[in-house]
Design a protein around this motif. Structure first.
Motif, PDB file in Angstrom:
ATOM      1  N   LEU A 303       0.828  -1.213   0.000  1.00  0.00           N
ATOM      2  CA  LEU A 303       0.000   0.000   0.000  1.00  0.00           C
ATOM      3  C   LEU A 303       0.858   1.257   0.000  1.00  0.00           C
ATOM      4  CD1 LEU A 303      -2.634  -1.313   2.528  1.00  0.00           C
ATOM      5  CD2 LEU A 303      -3.112  -0.705   0.162  1.00  0.00           C
ATOM      6  N   ALA A 304       2.006   1.172   0.666  1.00  0.00           N
ATOM      7  CA  ALA A 304       2.850   2.361   0.791  1.00  0.00           C
ATOM      8  C   ALA A 304       3.421   2.798  -0.558  1.00  0.00           C
ATOM      9  CB  ALA A 304       3.991   2.084   1.772  1.00  0.00           C
ATOM     10  N   ARG A 305       3.454   1.886  -1.510  1.00  0.00           N
ATOM     11  CA  ARG A 305       4.005   2.249  -2.825  1.00  0.00           C
ATOM     12  C   ARG A 305       3.030   3.038  -3.686  1.00  0.00           C
ATOM     13  NH1 ARG A 305       6.030  -2.947  -2.402  1.00  0.00           N
ATOM     14  NH2 ARG A 305       4.477  -3.822  -3.817  1.00  0.00           N
ATOM     15  N   LEU A 306       1.790   3.100  -3.272  1.00  0.00           N
ATOM     16  CA  LEU A 306       0.791   3.826  -4.076  1.00  0.00           C
ATOM     17  C   LEU A 306       0.995   5.329  -3.929  1.00  0.00           C
ATOM     18  CD1 LEU A 306      -2.318   1.765  -2.947  1.00  0.00           C
ATOM     19  CD2 LEU A 306      -1.225   1.664  -5.202  1.00  0.00           C
ATOM     20  N   PRO A 307       0.599   6.108  -4.964  1.00  0.00           N
ATOM     21  CA  PRO A 307       0.675   7.572  -4.803  1.00  0.00           C
ATOM     22  C   PRO A 307      -0.194   8.015  -3.623  1.00  0.00           C
ATOM     23  CG  PRO A 307       0.032   6.946  -7.053  1.00  0.00           C
ATOM     24  CD  PRO A 307       0.061   5.696  -6.254  1.00  0.00           C
ATOM     25  N   GLU A 339     -11.693   9.583  -9.241  1.00  0.00           N
ATOM     26  CA  GLU A 339     -12.180   8.505 -10.099  1.00  0.00           C
ATOM     27  C   GLU A 339     -11.003   7.678 -10.647  1.00  0.00           C
ATOM     28  OE1 GLU A 339     -15.191   7.398 -10.277  1.00  0.00           O
ATOM     29  OE2 GLU A 339     -14.526   5.797 -11.621  1.00  0.00           O
ATOM     30  N   ALA A 340      -9.949   8.370 -11.035  1.00  0.00           N
ATOM     31  CA  ALA A 340      -8.783   7.638 -11.548  1.00  0.00           C
ATOM     32  C   ALA A 340      -8.184   6.759 -10.450  1.00  0.00           C
ATOM     33  CB  ALA A 340      -7.746   8.638 -12.055  1.00  0.00           C
ATOM     34  N   ASP A 341      -8.216   7.242  -9.206  1.00  0.00           N
ATOM     35  CA  ASP A 341      -7.681   6.439  -8.098  1.00  0.00           C
ATOM     36  C   ASP A 341      -8.535   5.201  -7.849  1.00  0.00           C
ATOM     37  OD1 ASP A 341      -5.444   8.030  -7.485  1.00  0.00           O
ATOM     38  OD2 ASP A 341      -6.727   9.476  -6.451  1.00  0.00           O
ATOM     39  N   ILE A 342      -9.843   5.377  -7.988  1.00  0.00           N
ATOM     40  CA  ILE A 342     -10.731   4.209  -7.833  1.00  0.00           C
ATOM     41  C   ILE A 342     -10.394   3.179  -8.928  1.00  0.00           C
ATOM     42  CG2 ILE A 342     -13.131   3.424  -7.991  1.00  0.00           C
ATOM     43  CD1 ILE A 342     -13.989   6.090  -6.732  1.00  0.00           C
ATOM     44  N   GLN A 343     -10.299   3.662 -10.148  1.00  0.00           N
ATOM     45  CA  GLN A 343     -10.008   2.747 -11.276  1.00  0.00           C
ATOM     46  C   GLN A 343      -8.680   2.033 -11.064  1.00  0.00           C
ATOM     47  OE1 GLN A 343     -12.020   2.230 -13.687  1.00  0.00           O
ATOM     48  NE2 GLN A 343     -13.449   3.951 -13.637  1.00  0.00           N
ATOM     49  N   ARG A 344      -7.673   2.799 -10.679  1.00  0.00           N
ATOM     50  CA  ARG A 344      -6.352   2.191 -10.488  1.00  0.00           C
ATOM     51  C   ARG A 344      -6.416   1.113  -9.397  1.00  0.00           C
ATOM     52  NH1 ARG A 344      -3.230   6.424  -9.154  1.00  0.00           N
ATOM     53  NH2 ARG A 344      -2.351   6.686 -11.217  1.00  0.00           N
ATOM     54  N   SER A 345      -7.142   1.415  -8.311  1.00  0.00           N
ATOM     55  CA  SER A 345      -7.215   0.456  -7.206  1.00  0.00           C
ATOM     56  C   SER A 345      -7.952  -0.814  -7.621  1.00  0.00           C
ATOM     57  CB  SER A 345      -7.916   1.096  -6.000  1.00  0.00           C
ATOM     58  OG  SER A 345      -7.293   2.310  -5.675  1.00  0.00           O
ATOM     59  N   LEU A 350      -7.105  -4.169  -5.497  1.00  0.00           N
ATOM     60  CA  LEU A 350      -7.231  -3.762  -4.094  1.00  0.00           C
ATOM     61  C   LEU A 350      -8.691  -3.577  -3.694  1.00  0.00           C
ATOM     62  CD1 LEU A 350      -4.313  -1.194  -4.142  1.00  0.00           C
ATOM     63  CD2 LEU A 350      -4.383  -3.300  -2.794  1.00  0.00           C
ATOM     64  N   ILE A 351      -9.488  -3.070  -4.614  1.00  0.00           N
ATOM     65  CA  ILE A 351     -10.915  -2.912  -4.333  1.00  0.00           C
ATOM     66  C   ILE A 351     -11.733  -3.515  -5.468  1.00  0.00           C
ATOM     67  CG2 ILE A 351     -10.702  -0.836  -2.896  1.00  0.00           C
ATOM     68  CD1 ILE A 351     -11.489   0.851  -5.304  1.00  0.00           C
ATOM     69  N   GLU A 352     -13.022  -3.721  -5.181  1.00  0.00           N
ATOM     70  CA  GLU A 352     -13.961  -4.196  -6.201  1.00  0.00           C
ATOM     71  C   GLU A 352     -15.130  -3.228  -6.217  1.00  0.00           C
ATOM     72  OE1 GLU A 352     -13.101  -8.817  -4.886  1.00  0.00           O
ATOM     73  OE2 GLU A 352     -15.102  -7.950  -4.613  1.00  0.00           O
ATOM     74  N   THR A 353     -15.709  -3.044  -7.387  1.00  0.00           N
ATOM     75  CA  THR A 353     -16.882  -2.176  -7.454  1.00  0.00           C
ATOM     76  C   THR A 353     -18.047  -2.979  -7.996  1.00  0.00           C
ATOM     77  OG1 THR A 353     -16.232  -1.443  -9.633  1.00  0.00           O
ATOM     78  CG2 THR A 353     -15.586  -0.043  -7.812  1.00  0.00           C
ATOM     79  N   ASP A 354     -19.241  -2.623  -7.505  1.00  0.00           N
ATOM     80  CA  ASP A 354     -20.442  -3.290  -7.986  1.00  0.00           C
ATOM     81  C   ASP A 354     -21.484  -2.181  -8.082  1.00  0.00           C
ATOM     82  OD1 ASP A 354     -22.584  -4.812  -8.539  1.00  0.00           O
ATOM     83  OD2 ASP A 354     -22.711  -5.790  -6.585  1.00  0.00           O
ATOM     84  N   ALA A 355     -21.813  -1.771  -9.301  1.00  0.00           N
ATOM     85  CA  ALA A 355     -22.643  -0.587  -9.518  1.00  0.00           C
ATOM     86  C   ALA A 355     -22.006   0.572  -8.754  1.00  0.00           C
ATOM     87  CB  ALA A 355     -24.081  -0.845  -9.098  1.00  0.00           C
ATOM     88  N   ASN A 356     -22.723   1.134  -7.796  1.00  0.00           N
ATOM     89  CA  ASN A 356     -22.183   2.286  -7.084  1.00  0.00           C
ATOM     90  C   ASN A 356     -21.355   1.886  -5.860  1.00  0.00           C
ATOM     91  OD1 ASN A 356     -21.804   5.027  -6.758  1.00  0.00           O
ATOM     92  ND2 ASN A 356     -23.616   5.273  -5.466  1.00  0.00           N
ATOM     93  N   ALA A 357     -21.522   0.623  -5.425  1.00  0.00           N
ATOM     94  CA  ALA A 357     -20.861   0.200  -4.183  1.00  0.00           C
ATOM     95  C   ALA A 357     -19.391  -0.145  -4.423  1.00  0.00           C
ATOM     96  CB  ALA A 357     -21.583  -1.007  -3.613  1.00  0.00           C
ATOM     97  N   SER A 367      -8.235  -3.147   6.998  1.00  0.00           N
ATOM     98  CA  SER A 367      -7.821  -2.890   8.376  1.00  0.00           C
ATOM     99  C   SER A 367      -6.356  -2.478   8.441  1.00  0.00           C
ATOM    100  CB  SER A 367      -8.138  -4.080   9.289  1.00  0.00           C
ATOM    101  OG  SER A 367      -7.560  -5.234   8.778  1.00  0.00           O
ATOM    102  N   VAL A 368      -5.502  -3.085   7.596  1.00  0.00           N
ATOM    103  CA  VAL A 368      -4.090  -2.693   7.624  1.00  0.00           C
ATOM    104  C   VAL A 368      -3.954  -1.242   7.151  1.00  0.00           C
ATOM    105  CG1 VAL A 368      -1.833  -3.081   6.537  1.00  0.00           C
ATOM    106  CG2 VAL A 368      -3.170  -5.030   7.351  1.00  0.00           C
ATOM    107  N   HIS A 369      -4.677  -0.895   6.091  1.00  0.00           N
ATOM    108  CA  HIS A 369      -4.539   0.466   5.566  1.00  0.00           C
ATOM    109  C   HIS A 369      -5.030   1.488   6.590  1.00  0.00           C
ATOM    110  CE1 HIS A 369      -3.710   3.401   2.607  1.00  0.00           C
ATOM    111  NE2 HIS A 369      -4.966   3.760   2.397  1.00  0.00           N
TER     112      HIS A 369
END
Ligand SMILES: Nc1ncnc2c1ncn2[C@@H]1O[C@H](COP(=O)(O)OP(=O)(O)OP(=O)(O)O)[C@@H](O)[C@H]1O
Ligand SMILES: [Mg+2]
Length: 655
Positions: A303-307, A339-345, A350-357, A367-369
């Motif tokens: 996680l620390a390597r992310l912008p 939005e770009a950060d969401i896409q990159r993640s 690191l994350i998943e999206t389902d419609a708006n969630a 929890s670590v983050h």
């Protein structure tokens, strides 16, 4: 109905066990790593066979299955497989995946479970139950309404029965350890009342845990309807395939063996180690045998390597109870890149999206983050979140987490939110909010602080945390001057000290509390009520009589329904044990107000007390009809309806 041929899904342990229909379609190469949603599942043949048999059996009657295992071992992976399989077989699926941040919000999980269930599914629901559901599900957030948790539970039961009448139904809960307590109570109530309904409950539980079998699943259903799967480590072959499928990397056998040993066959841990190895090599020697690092350290490094701005977006997701794109955008410190950060993640898995969630692909990442953030970062974030969330309880919690120094206004907001949580049947959430309200109450607002400590103590008590309640009452005994607030503490402390006090000392202690109750008529009435009952149980009906009368007089003067219910009950009991028979009027009034005592420990229930009177008459001879002669019609069903009721009992913790 048979929903699948188990043979079709059972394959060799080293090859993909199955590519579930819906999961298989989302496959994609992104940023050098395939999306978890689309990857095949390896090495779970036996578990799939058991799950398939469980699903196939649901049409024959209720059953429950618990998936247990350590963090990252693969529970959610097979839980999702079962959910997709049930959907593919046209089962009705009600599912929720509570997150750790959600544990403190009343009915959060129930709201998710019943998402999509509505009017059409409960055509015959009586109006009070319909109303209770609407309030709980926040379709109708009426302020100041005291919610009857039993109406909620009854409504959920009725809705589920109605669904299952026509369609096999799966209730699926991932990470059951994070269910908010009110939702858990409702589910337990519902499960315990299953008879022949085609309903299955599938829950996953992270171990080790202190809660035992969640929802009492092992005791709720008859016979062999409950089973459990201990989700264990993956074997070396399966792990090899997981790493290749997810990271596209081939490791020398020696490295694989080391990864398998160090991770204990835990795929999440192995993936993190392997990813670290791919990116850093081992001390400069790529593909050499890796040096073990703790899982926490590995996740932190990743996680620390992310912008910085991507880390901020992820922190927002970690801090929200139910993250959505809209909320993350609204609370972003850098809206232009959100939005770009969401896409990159998403691309990095690191994350998943389902419609708006939005959710983390794994709760350990969240929890670590969150734990990596500095106190200042967290406070700034929570203050921003308080400005964008709608829910009263969640807003209050963010306000508290965003505030270090005392602040009278915020403390008052927290107190209000606690009142709402308590009236919704969530004393746990109320207690947590009140603790924060106390912390943030300025020194000079002494009365507000005492009242909040008093409320906090009561909510902890109702939530079953009697140690914390006692601590707060003792703090009040020491620090609050004589008066109603201290009286309430003194009165409650008698209950904790009764083992060390003889009966007369207990009465004396309560009389001292009474002296301090002053013009708090409801409190004075309740103390009189307790004294009356203590005396009458001790055989002194004569002295009890005057306290019972005072309790009644003060309660009626005040009008508080709980005090009136308790006082009528005490008067009926004292009268009966004093040899003056049943008073239909007192009993009727007490039972009519049973609802007002529902959050108190069970021994305060007018129905229970009056039921005991009936049982007492029964003990003195005569058949059931005679037992209840003289008792009101409402009392005749008491004994039967007093059978153990999980919801009722849970709401009434004992000291
Ligand atoms: N049998 C498997 N085949 C392929 N990948 C797997 C398998 N089991 C788990 N994984 C991967 O390992 C990671 C952890 O799995 P999962 O999220 O299912 O664990 P978990 O037991 O639910 O953990 P937690 O208790 O923390 O929620 C995920 O990335 C998942 O895709
Ligand atoms: Mg999981």
């Amino acid at each position: 109905m048979v929903i699948g041929d188990a043979d079709r899904v059972v394959r060799s342990g080293d090859r993909p066990s199955v590519m579930p229909m819906a999961l298989a379609t989302a496959d994609g190469e992104l940023g050098g790593e395939r999306q978890p949603m689309g990857t095949p599942i390896f090495g779970r043949d036996q578990e799939f066979a058991q799950l398939a048999a469980f699903l196939d059996a649901i049409p024959r009657g209720p059953r429950a299955l618990l998936l247990e295992g350590q963090a990252g071992v693969g529970k959610t992976t097979i839980w999702r497989w079962a959910v997709e399989r049930a959907r593919a077989a046209n089962y009705r699926v009600l599912s929720c995946r509570p997150a750790e941040a959600e544990t403190k919000y009343s009915y959060a999980a129930l709201g998710d479970l019943l998402d999509g269930v509505g009017e059409k599914d409960w055509p015959d629901l009586p109006a009070p139950q319909r109303r209770a559901l609407d309030i709980v599900l926040l379709r109708d957030d009426e302020q100041g309404v005291r919610l009857d948790p039993r109406a909620v539970a009854a409504a959920v039961l009725a809705s589920l029965r109605s669904l299952a009448r026509t369609t096999p139904t799966l209730v699926a809960v991932d990470d059951v350890q994070w269910l908010d307590p009110p939702s858990a109570r409702v589910l337990e109530f519902v499960v315990r009342r299953q008879q022949s309904e085609q309903i299955g409950v599938l829950a996953s539980l992270r171990t080790p845990n202190a809660v035992g079998v969640p929802l009492n699943l092992d005791r709720a259903l008859p016979g062999d309807a409950f089973s459990r799967i201990e989700v264990g480590p993956l074997n070396l072959g399966a792990l090899h395939h997981v790493l290749r499928a997810r990271l596209g990397a081939e490791f020398p056998r020696a490295v694989l063996i080391r990864l398998h040993e160090t991770s204990g066959g835990n795929p999440f841990y192995a993936l993190e180690m392997a990813r670290d190895l791919v990116e850093h090599g081992s001390d400069g020697h790529a593909n050499a045998v890796p040096i073990p690092r703790s899982l926490q350290e590995l996740v932190e490094r990743r996680l620390a390597r992310l912008p910085r701005h991507t880390q901020d977006v992820l922190l927002t997701v970690a801090a929200l109870s139910q993250p959505t794109r809209a909320l993350v955008h609204a609370a972003a410190a850098h809206p232009e890149t959100a939005e770009a950060d969401i896409q990159r993640s998403v691309q990095l898995g690191l994350i998943e999206t389902d419609a708006n969630a939005i959710r983390f692909s794994h709760p350990l990442l969240a929890s670590v983050h969150y734990s990596r953030a500095t106190p200042d970062q967290r406070r700034a974030l929570h203050s921003r979140l308080a400005a964008v969330v709608d829910d009263v309880e969640e807003r209050a919690r963010h306000l508290a987490l965003g505030t270090a120094e005392p602040d009278g206004k915020i403390a008052a907001t927290l107190e209000d939110a606690a009142g709402r949580a308590r009236s919704r049947g969530a004393p746990e959430a109320a207690a947590a909010l009140l603790d924060e309200a106390c912390r943030l109450t300025p020194q000079e607002d002494v009365t507000a602080r005492w009242n909040r400590i008093k409320e906090a103590a009561m909510c902890h008590y109702l939530a079953g945390d009697t140690d914390r309640a006692r601590m707060l009452w003792e703090e009040m005994e020491r620090s609050v001057p004589a008066g109603p607030a201290r009286a309430s503490a003194l009165w409650h402390l008698v209950e904790f000290r009764h083992a060390n006090l003889d009966p007369e000392e207990q009465i004396d202690a309560m009389l001292r509390a009474l002296d301090e109750a002053g013009d708090d008529l409801a409190l004075a009435s309740e103390i009189h009520h307790t004294i009356a009952l203590s005396l009458v149980w001790g055989g002194d009906a004569g002295r009890a009589q005057s306290h019972a009368e005072s309790a009644l007089r003060l309660a009626e003067a005040h009008g508080d329904p709980t005090a009136v219910a308790l006082a009528n009950t005490a008067a009926a009991v004292v009268r009966f044990l004093g040899g003056r028979g049943l008073s239909q009027d007192l009993i009727d009034r007490a039972i009519g107000l049973d609802w007002a005592t529902r959050e108190l420990p069970l021994e305060n229930s007018p129905r229970l007390m009056c039921g005991l009177i009936v049982a007492q008459i029964g003990g003195s001879g005569g058949g059931p009809q005679r037992l209840c002669r003289g008792a009101p019609a409402s009392a005749r069903g008491w004994s039967g309806s007093l059978a153990a009721d999980p919801l009722l009992l849970h709401e009434r913790p004992r000291a």
